[in-house]
Design a protein around this motif. Structure first.
Motif, PDB file in Angstrom:
ATOM      1  N   GLY A  59      18.298  28.603  -2.808  1.00 40.65           N
ATOM      2  CA  GLY A  59      19.547  28.983  -3.460  1.00 40.65           C
ATOM      3  C   GLY A  59      19.315  29.856  -4.671  1.00 40.65           C
ATOM      4  O   GLY A  59      18.183  30.259  -4.971  1.00 40.65           O
ATOM      5  N   PRO A  60      20.376  30.185  -5.398  1.00 35.01           N
ATOM      6  CA  PRO A  60      20.267  31.087  -6.549  1.00 35.01           C
ATOM      7  C   PRO A  60      19.272  30.569  -7.574  1.00 35.01           C
ATOM      8  O   PRO A  60      19.208  29.371  -7.852  1.00 35.01           O
ATOM      9  N   GLN A  61      18.500  31.497  -8.132  1.00 36.61           N
ATOM     10  CA  GLN A  61      17.531  31.135  -9.157  1.00 36.61           C
ATOM     11  C   GLN A  61      18.238  30.831 -10.475  1.00 36.61           C
ATOM     12  O   GLN A  61      19.244  31.460 -10.812  1.00 36.61           O
ATOM     13  N   PRO A  62      17.741  29.856 -11.226  1.00 43.82           N
ATOM     14  CA  PRO A  62      18.365  29.556 -12.525  1.00 43.82           C
ATOM     15  C   PRO A  62      18.209  30.737 -13.473  1.00 43.82           C
ATOM     16  O   PRO A  62      17.226  31.478 -13.417  1.00 43.82           O
ATOM     17  N   ASP A  63      19.194  30.917 -14.328  1.00 45.89           N
ATOM     18  CA  ASP A  63      19.136  32.003 -15.305  1.00 45.89           C
ATOM     19  C   ASP A  63      18.125  31.659 -16.391  1.00 45.89           C
ATOM     20  O   ASP A  63      18.158  30.553 -16.948  1.00 45.89           O
ATOM     21  N   PRO A  64      17.221  32.586 -16.696  1.00 46.04           N
ATOM     22  CA  PRO A  64      16.196  32.301 -17.706  1.00 46.04           C
ATOM     23  C   PRO A  64      16.791  32.311 -19.110  1.00 46.04           C
ATOM     24  O   PRO A  64      17.888  32.849 -19.348  1.00 46.04           O
ATOM     25  N   ASP A  65      16.060  31.727 -20.047  1.00 49.91           N
ATOM     26  CA  ASP A  65      16.441  31.818 -21.450  1.00 49.91           C
ATOM     27  C   ASP A  65      16.073  33.202 -21.967  1.00 49.91           C
ATOM     28  O   ASP A  65      14.948  33.668 -21.772  1.00 49.91           O
ATOM     29  N   VAL A  66      17.035  33.864 -22.614  1.00 49.54           N
ATOM     30  CA  VAL A  66      16.811  35.207 -23.156  1.00 49.54           C
ATOM     31  C   VAL A  66      17.173  35.191 -24.636  1.00 49.54           C
ATOM     32  O   VAL A  66      18.230  34.706 -25.027  1.00 49.54           O
ATOM     33  N   ASP A  74       4.844  36.537  -8.527  1.00 52.70           N
ATOM     34  CA  ASP A  74       5.115  37.956  -8.810  1.00 52.70           C
ATOM     35  C   ASP A  74       6.450  38.116  -9.519  1.00 52.70           C
ATOM     36  O   ASP A  74       6.582  38.945 -10.430  1.00 52.70           O
ATOM     37  N   ILE A  75       7.432  37.330  -9.111  1.00 52.51           N
ATOM     38  CA  ILE A  75       8.756  37.448  -9.726  1.00 52.51           C
ATOM     39  C   ILE A  75       8.720  36.973 -11.164  1.00 52.51           C
ATOM     40  O   ILE A  75       9.302  37.602 -12.062  1.00 52.51           O
ATOM     41  N   ALA A  76       8.033  35.898 -11.444  1.00 55.08           N
ATOM     42  CA  ALA A  76       7.901  35.436 -12.831  1.00 55.08           C
ATOM     43  C   ALA A  76       7.177  36.478 -13.664  1.00 55.08           C
ATOM     44  O   ALA A  76       7.536  36.730 -14.819  1.00 55.08           O
ATOM     45  N   ARG A  77       6.175  37.104 -13.070  1.00 53.02           N
ATOM     46  CA  ARG A  77       5.410  38.116 -13.794  1.00 53.02           C
ATOM     47  C   ARG A  77       6.279  39.333 -14.118  1.00 53.02           C
ATOM     48  O   ARG A  77       6.120  39.968 -15.159  1.00 53.02           O
ATOM     49  N   LEU A  78       7.213  39.643 -13.227  1.00 52.90           N
ATOM     50  CA  LEU A  78       8.116  40.769 -13.459  1.00 52.90           C
ATOM     51  C   LEU A  78       9.163  40.460 -14.521  1.00 52.90           C
ATOM     52  O   LEU A  78       9.547  41.330 -15.298  1.00 52.90           O
ATOM     53  N   CYS A  79       9.633  39.225 -14.533  1.00 53.81           N
ATOM     54  CA  CYS A  79      10.785  38.893 -15.370  1.00 53.81           C
ATOM     55  C   CYS A  79      10.401  38.427 -16.765  1.00 53.81           C
ATOM     56  O   CYS A  79      11.133  38.699 -17.728  1.00 53.81           O
ATOM     57  N   TRP A  94      15.930  50.156 -13.667  1.00 52.14           N
ATOM     58  CA  TRP A  94      15.559  48.773 -13.963  1.00 52.14           C
ATOM     59  C   TRP A  94      16.656  47.761 -13.618  1.00 52.14           C
ATOM     60  O   TRP A  94      16.347  46.698 -13.057  1.00 52.14           O
ATOM     61  N   PRO A  95      17.934  48.009 -13.933  1.00 50.11           N
ATOM     62  CA  PRO A  95      18.950  47.015 -13.555  1.00 50.11           C
ATOM     63  C   PRO A  95      19.004  46.761 -12.058  1.00 50.11           C
ATOM     64  O   PRO A  95      19.343  45.658 -11.622  1.00 50.11           O
ATOM     65  N   GLY A  96      18.657  47.759 -11.249  1.00 45.90           N
ATOM     66  CA  GLY A  96      18.652  47.579  -9.811  1.00 45.90           C
ATOM     67  C   GLY A  96      17.479  46.765  -9.312  1.00 45.90           C
ATOM     68  O   GLY A  96      17.464  46.339  -8.159  1.00 45.90           O
ATOM     69  N   VAL A  97      16.479  46.545 -10.153  1.00 47.93           N
ATOM     70  CA  VAL A  97      15.353  45.670  -9.784  1.00 47.93           C
ATOM     71  C   VAL A  97      15.790  44.217  -9.873  1.00 47.93           C
ATOM     72  O   VAL A  97      15.402  43.387  -9.053  1.00 47.93           O
ATOM     73  N   THR A  98      16.608  43.887 -10.877  1.00 47.30           N
ATOM     74  CA  THR A  98      17.077  42.509 -11.058  1.00 47.30           C
ATOM     75  C   THR A  98      18.613  42.483 -11.059  1.00 47.30           C
ATOM     76  O   THR A  98      19.232  42.112 -12.063  1.00 47.30           O
ATOM     77  N   PRO A  99      19.257  42.869  -9.963  1.00 47.14           N
ATOM     78  CA  PRO A  99      20.720  43.030  -9.982  1.00 47.14           C
ATOM     79  C   PRO A  99      21.492  41.725 -10.163  1.00 47.14           C
ATOM     80  O   PRO A  99      22.671  41.771 -10.483  1.00 47.14           O
ATOM     81  N   SER A 100      20.849  40.574  -9.950  1.00 46.68           N
ATOM     82  CA  SER A 100      21.535  39.299 -10.170  1.00 46.68           C
ATOM     83  C   SER A 100      21.303  38.759 -11.579  1.00 46.68           C
ATOM     84  O   SER A 100      21.824  37.697 -11.920  1.00 46.68           O
ATOM     85  N   HIS A 101      20.510  39.474 -12.370  1.00 49.92           N
ATOM     86  CA  HIS A 101      20.157  38.995 -13.718  1.00 49.92           C
ATOM     87  C   HIS A 101      20.155  40.185 -14.672  1.00 49.92           C
ATOM     88  O   HIS A 101      19.104  40.665 -15.083  1.00 49.92           O
ATOM     89  N   ARG A 102      21.356  40.665 -15.034  1.00 50.06           N
ATOM     90  CA  ARG A 102      21.437  41.842 -15.897  1.00 50.06           C
ATOM     91  C   ARG A 102      20.751  41.611 -17.242  1.00 50.06           C
ATOM     92  O   ARG A 102      20.217  42.537 -17.836  1.00 50.06           O
ATOM     93  N   GLU A 103      20.765  40.373 -17.730  1.00 50.43           N
ATOM     94  CA  GLU A 103      20.219  40.107 -19.052  1.00 50.43           C
ATOM     95  C   GLU A 103      18.697  40.292 -19.078  1.00 50.43           C
ATOM     96  O   GLU A 103      18.128  40.664 -20.098  1.00 50.43           O
ATOM     97  N   ILE A 104      18.037  40.070 -17.934  1.00 60.43           N
ATOM     98  CA  ILE A 104      16.585  40.305 -17.869  1.00 60.43           C
ATOM     99  C   ILE A 104      16.292  41.785 -18.048  1.00 60.43           C
ATOM    100  O   ILE A 104      15.421  42.180 -18.837  1.00 60.43           O
TER     101      ILE A 104
END
Length: 883
Positions: free
Chosen positions: A625-632, A666-671, A693-703
């Motif tokens: 399911g959807p990944q949790p939103d990281p702390d930013v 790899d995803i953690a390393r990117l984000c 860059w926003p198109g790399v993480t389109p579900s997480h604009r804040e990243i």
């Protein structure tokens, strides 16, 4: 053989020998040489590296053609061939003129004048001056040797002013009398001389053109009237401030006399409605000066006053009001003054409206009944207190029915996803477009490479045949195995097409993977390229390696914001499994990151049938399911140092931006940001991939925003894709916070109007979607302004546009959050543009009915004095605390 001897002299780079041999030729010999020259040039060009002639060959070839080719048009075409356009030849202007004089001495004067004219007409004002200055020298030399008038072509005039003439010896220039009037007529002169003053400061022994002409006018060598009339005519033609700058400088140096100003007062008045602000200011001063001489009649006064009071610049309107107030009774034109000042009753600036009302009231006692009626009618749209002030002086004023303001921003309408490219022929058309697009949209590039991969897999020869005509005509170096610039590998379009034609092209996948995983692309001991840039390099190389080898790219977006429909994604992975292949490491990670926040259960069920390692990894990803939103965390700092965990970071941009994303995938390393091991990052820089860059993480604009803002925060005076990048952030999904707000704050302060307009659109998009971080944006604006890192006037103007579009409440929230940060900051009361922000705050607070005291604002409002800052602060404070 005459040709053999001349060819040998050309090969020896011996211009003098070529000219001597040409002089001895008879008609037959000249024709033979003229016929052989094009072939010789092609042979030398083909043999040269990069297709550019080696230094030393240009002049022998040029003189050989000038001395042997017959027609004037053909000689001009030969001398202006692109192979002879080179910047270093500009230093040989005198030699070119001398040699052309010699080699064409036997030609009729009319013929030389004709060649000069034709060469001059081949100088375009858009040409790079250093490359085509040799053409100017040739045209000038031939015109002089023929005793003809200088060519009148605009390009010839522009180059005379920007390289052909010496302003230190202008009085003796043979073209002076003929070309001075053309300075004011030829397009491009203003742009060419825009930096005349700064160039002279850099070259201490050089006078400016404006100084030189003013001195010649003072001595009578050039008529003053010619120069003054020329400047005024040029102002009336219109143009950008950049194009008009030099003419304004010349006009200032000429210091027109009272008589000269009075004689041209009607022309100055005609400039007031629409000239650039600097020219309008000049014109207003001239009209006021003529008015002091009693040379402005009432019709002209009304024309000038009406024009200046409708200007958008508050400074000009304020100056116009002062003029009207001081001359109303002195010139006996109170009624005309009152009719004019009513134009300011609708001005956005409350300060100017108050001033206009004050002037109207001051002169009410001398007004006619008709003028009073006009004032009362115009006052109906004023705010209540100002309307009451007019009513006390002129009689009752009926309030105007309120015009309904837009409530909220316009609804968000997602961009439509363009249809996939349907055929190899359409693919070739798209390639031709992308080749000539400086900054192609990332979605267009993704669409192109996805189609290229599919068509090449289905029919690689047919795909090559479709693209070959475009490649051969516009990018022949793509198929040259010995020519590959490193920057071409960074361009997905070019590198993928190159791999289509040269399948064995090295793509350094291992190097790119190591760069992403271990940070091996660092420039110094602790300075890394951004991880999203390194990721895009790796994915681009994987795509190039996939051309002709895999049937589909699974990560290609299906929506314009960058998401991939999960059902389509699973179907693509099934196609890869059927072809016996798997996606690359970056491609798989990108596909995972592009899964939307809402996943169709049917796609999860279907994914369980995937059997490859990549397929099973994707099945597990979808099932989770959807990944949790990281702390930013994102904060504007006063100092360029911060501590994150056990790391002390150096932050040149003074923006601390942290994304906490645990794990070693790899995803953690990117984000995760900043990357492990980073100590020094965030230096403002340019990357053409920022908007990707926003198109790399389109579900997480804040990243994406958190990783972008340290690099873009210091670029508010640059035009490097900040607007499109901010729009992409707004179109992405996921929560938004301080990182998005800080990036929006920086983009709203951009020097370029097009980027500020994009920022306003982004603000409206975020607002319409209910995810605008208004308070965070305001805090960032306030801190950036307090530290002197953004120009608040730009921000106020952009926020005003957002308010006009309906985002009144959001704009007020932003301003309310910004004011305490600005006013409490170092030198906050002196921040330029703060009165404009306060005035906008008053307008939006009135519209939204906002109430509540802001202590820092109250302190400024209570300081007393007549400064605009205090007046605007007091006005806003009164509105917020009114009961």
């Amino acid at each position: 053989m005459s040709w053999d001897a001349i060819r040998a002299a050309i090969d020896a780079k011996d211009t003098g020998r070529v000219m001597a041999l040409v002089a001895k030729l008879d008609a037959t010999g000249r024709k033979e040489v003229a016929d052989r020259l094009p072939g010789k040039l092609k042979e030398m060009r083909d043999a040269a590296q990069w297709g550019e002639l080696e230094k030393g060959y240009h002049q022998p070839l040029m003189m050989a053609g000038a001395g042997t080719i017959g027609g004037a048009a053909a000689v001009a075409a030969w001398l202006c061939r692109r192979e002879f356009d080179t910047w270093w030849l500009r230093f040989h202007g005198k030699e070119l003129r001398r040699d052309l004089d010699v080699v064409t001495a036997a030609r009729p004067a009319e013929w030389r004048a004709d060649v000069a004219r034709r060469i001059a007409e081949r100088i375009r004002i858009t040409d790079f001056a250093e490359s085509v200055l040799p053409r100017w020298h040739m045209a000038a030399g031939l015109a002089l040797s023929a005793g003809a008038e200088p060519p009148a072509a605009d390009g010839f005039v522009v180059l005379w002013a920007s390289g052909g003439a010496d302003p230190n010896a202008l009085a003796d220039d043979p073209f002076l009398d003929a070309l001075v009037p053309r300075l004011f007529e030829a397009d491009g002169v203003g742009a060419a001389l825009a930096f005349d003053r700064s160039t002279a400061e850099w070259a201490k022994d050089r006078r400016t053109w404006a100084d030189a002409l003013a001195e010649l006018a003072a001595t009578g060598r050039v008529p003053r009237g010619t120069l003054i009339d020329g400047c005024v005519r040029r102002f009336l033609r219109g143009g950008t401030p950049h194009e008009q700058r030099w003419f304004a400088q010349l006009h200032e140096l000429l210091e027109p006399t009272d008589a000269e100003v009075a004689a041209r007062v009607r022309d100055y008045a005609r400039l007031l409605p629409s000239a650039p602000s600097t020219i309008a200011d000049l014109a207003l001063r001239a009209v006021r000066r003529a008015d002091e001489l009693e040379m402005v009649g009432e019709p002209l006064f009304e024309e000038a006053a009406g024009a200046v009071l409708f200007r958008p610049e508050n400074k000009l309107v304020r100056a116009g009001l002062t003029w009207l107030d001081r001359t109303a009774r002195k010139r006996g034109r109170v009624d005309a003054t009152l009719r004019a000042v009513t134009a300011v009753f609708t001005c956005d600036s409350l300060d100017l409206r108050e001033r206009a009302v004050k002037i109207a009231v001051k002169h009410a006692g001398k007004a006619s009944a008709e003028a009073g009626e006009q004032v009362r009618g115009a006052a109906s749209g004023l705010p209540g207190p100002l309307r009451e002030t007019i009513a006390a002086a002129f009689g009752d004023v009926e309030a105007e029915a309120a015009f309904p303001l837009p409530v909220g921003p316009p609804p968000f309408v997602p961009r439509e996803m363009p249809a996939p490219i349907g055929s190899p022929a359409e693919l070739a058309e798209e390639f031709a477009v992308l080749l000539h697009t400086e900054h192609p949209d990332w979605l267009a590039v993704e669409r192109f490479v996805a189609a290229l991969v599919e068509f090449a897999y289905q029919d690689i020869d047919g795909t090559r045949d479709a693209l070959r005509p475009i490649v051969e005509k516009r990018a022949p170096w793509l198929t040259n195995a010995d020519r590959l610039g490193r920057h071409h590998e960074q361009d997905w379009t070019l590198f993928s097409v190159r791999c289509l034609f040269l399948p064995k092209t090295p793509n350094r996948l291992v190097e790119a993977l190591a760069s992403l995983v271990k940070g091996w692309s660092r420039k110094g001991e602790t300075i890394f390229d951004p991880q999203l840039d390194r990721f895009l390099v790796l994915r681009g190389r994987e795509i190039a390696a996939a051309v002709g080898r895999v049937p589909v790219l699974p990560a290609t977006p299906t929506t314009a914001d960058g998401h991939v429909d999960p059902g389509v994604l699973v179907e693509r992975l099934e196609r890869l499994e059927a072809a016996g292949t798997e996606p690359g490491r970056a491609e798989l990670a990108q596909a995972m990151l592009r899964v939307p926040r809402e996943i169709d259960p049917a796609a999860v069920t279907r994914a369980k049938g995937l059997v490859s390692p990549a397929g099973q990894a994707m099945a597990a990803w979808l099932a989770a399911g959807p990944q949790p939103d990281p702390d930013v965390r994102c904060e504007v700092l006063a100092e360029p140092i911060a501590t994150v965990g056990d790391r002390r970071l150096r932050l040149p941009s003074r923006i601390l931006s942290v994304v906490s994303f645990p794990g070693d995938s790899d995803i953690a390393r990117l984000c995760a940001f900043p990357e492990e091991g980073w100590r020094d990052f965030g230096q403002p820089k340019y990357s053409h991939t920022f908007a990707w860059w926003p198109g790399v993480t389109p579900s997480h604009r804040e990243i994406a925003a958190a990783q972008l803002v340290p690099y873009q925060a210091g670029l508010t005076d640059e035009g490097w894709l900040q607007g499109p990048t901010m729009l992409a952030i707004a179109e992405a999904d996921g929560p938004s916070g301080a990182a998005t707000g800080t990036l929006l704050a920086c983009t709203l302060a951009n020097a370029h109007e097009r980027h500020r307009a994009d920022a306003v659109d982004a603000l409206l998009t975020l607002s319409a979607r209910g995810v605008l971080p208004a308070a965070e944006t305001g805090v960032a604006i306030g801190r950036l302004a307090a530290f002197g890192r953004v120009k608040l006037g730009r921000v106020a103007k952009a926020l005003g546009a957002a308010a006009d579009a309906g985002a009144h409440a959001d704009v007020w929230t932003i301003i309310a959050a910004a004011l305490p940060e600005i006013l409490a900051g170092p030198g906050g009361h002196g921040v330029r543009g703060l009165p404009d922000l306060l005035a906008l705050g008053t307008r939006t607070a009135e519209t939204t009915g906002a109430r509540g005291e802001i202590p820092a604002l109250k302190a400024v409002a209570g300081r007393g004095g007549s400064s605009r800052l205090v007046k605007e602060a007091a006005r806003l404070h009164r509105g917020l605390t009114a009961t």
